[in-house]
Design an enzyme around this catalytic site. Structure first.
Site, mmCIF file in Angstrom:
data_model
loop_
_atom_site.group_PDB
_atom_site.id
_atom_site.type_symbol
_atom_site.label_atom_id
_atom_site.label_comp_id
_atom_site.label_asym_id
_atom_site.label_seq_id
_atom_site.Cartn_x
_atom_site.Cartn_y
_atom_site.Cartn_z
ATOM 1 N N ASP A 41 0.465 -1.085 0.375
ATOM 2 C CA ASP A 41 -0.083 0.343 0.158
ATOM 3 C C ASP A 41 1.301 1.113 0.056
ATOM 4 O OD1 ASP A 41 -1.715 -1.697 0.552
ATOM 5 O OD2 ASP A 41 -1.682 -1.315 2.433
ATOM 6 N N TYR A 105 6.261 -10.273 5.744
ATOM 7 C CA TYR A 105 6.271 -9.072 6.870
ATOM 8 C C TYR A 105 6.710 -8.578 7.974
ATOM 9 C CZ TYR A 105 3.178 -7.940 2.443
ATOM 10 O OH TYR A 105 2.280 -7.761 1.588
#
Length: 287
Positions: A41, A105
């Site tokens: 994002d 992540y």
């Protein structure tokens, strides 16, 4: 990939590739067999993003045993906060998205004394396994075949070497506060839209005592929680796509090219530390 948007990492990369003549000036990604491992994002960082595409190629021979130094060539035309860290020659069937086995992540946060880290660790461990993550993602506007995702590892640990300067450790709470940073590590086969930020939002609520650690199990069970629970998605800036795993494949970089990247990163870190020092001075003048 964000269409019709120029201020993206992808757009900057393609501009650099055109500037160093590794792709045609009028090339479109679809013409180059382009693929990428993960989506990030706006505001999210990536230390391990992987892309694949066809580039101008130097055929190795006895007189020229080495390929082009792609990292050095491309990095000359990239902004300071974007760098190519390595490259690898692959066959024409390779796809960066579907060829990845795992994605790792990290989400960083500061222990300000108000988070119960033990409860957060317990809650994080409950993500491991094959689950339906419909309650841990943004569902609108995505063509999703299934919300099931496999998580191989999910944990919280202290981030090595990072903590606030003593002058800024002014907050206090019911839990141990030393101004240290922690990181949420999650490794999975693939992730849904905003999945990690939604997972972190629930972990924050557990850490604050708003939810019990068992809330994770409840939200993963659609029979118990058929509708997405109400929570505010975690901020995007502390999130990083840390690594994409392709099995035995290792990315290559020449020693001199690696030294240039390390030196560049050191300069960037020094500049960030200088900016932090300036902010501390402003903070001290107000207290």
């Amino acid at each position: 990939r964000q269409r019709e948007v120029e201020n993206t990492i992808e757009a900057k990369l393609f501009t650099a590739l055109k500037n160093c003549r590794l792709i045609p000036l009028d090339a479109d990604p679809s013409e180059l067999d382009y693929s990428r491992c993960g989506r990030t994002d706006k505001g999210v960082s990536a230390a391990g993003q992987v892309v694949a595409l066809r580039l101008r190629y130097q055929q190795p021979d006895r007189e020229n045993p080495l390929l082009y130094d792609y990292p050095t060539m491309i990095n000359r035309f990239l902004p300071d906060d974007i760098r190519v860290l390595g490259c690898k020659l692959v066959d024409s069937e390779f796809n960066a998205r579907f060829g990845a086995n795992k994605r790792h992540y990290k989400y960083f946060f500061l222990q300000d004394g108000t988070y119960n880290i033990r409860e957060m660790e317990e809650a994080a461990s409950k993500f491991v396994g094959l689950h339906n993550f419909r309650n841990f993602c943004k569902t609108g506007g995505q063509n999703v075949q299934t919300y099931e995702r496999r998580i191989y590892s999910s944990s919280i640990k202290m981030a090595a070497g990072r903590k606030l300067p003593p002058t800024l450790r002014a907050l206090s709470g019911p839990f141990d506060y030393s101004g240290k940073f922690y990181e949420f590590n999650v490794i999975g086969s693939a992730f849904l839209w905003h999945q990690v930020r939604c997972m972190m939002a629930v972990l924050f609520q557990v850490g604050k005592g708003v939810l019990p650690a068992s809330a994770v199990e409840k939200y993963l069970d659609l029979a118990q929680q058929p509708n997405r629970p109400s929570y505010t998605m975690a901020n995007e800036e502390p999130l990083m796509l840390y690594e994409c795993d392709f099995g035995d494949m290792e990315f290559e970089i020449e020693g001199e090219a690696k030294d240039k990247i390390v030196a560049h990163l050191e300069r960037v870190i020094q500049m960030q530390e200088t900016r932090t020092c300036l902010l501390e001075q402003v903070w001290q003048s107000m207290t």
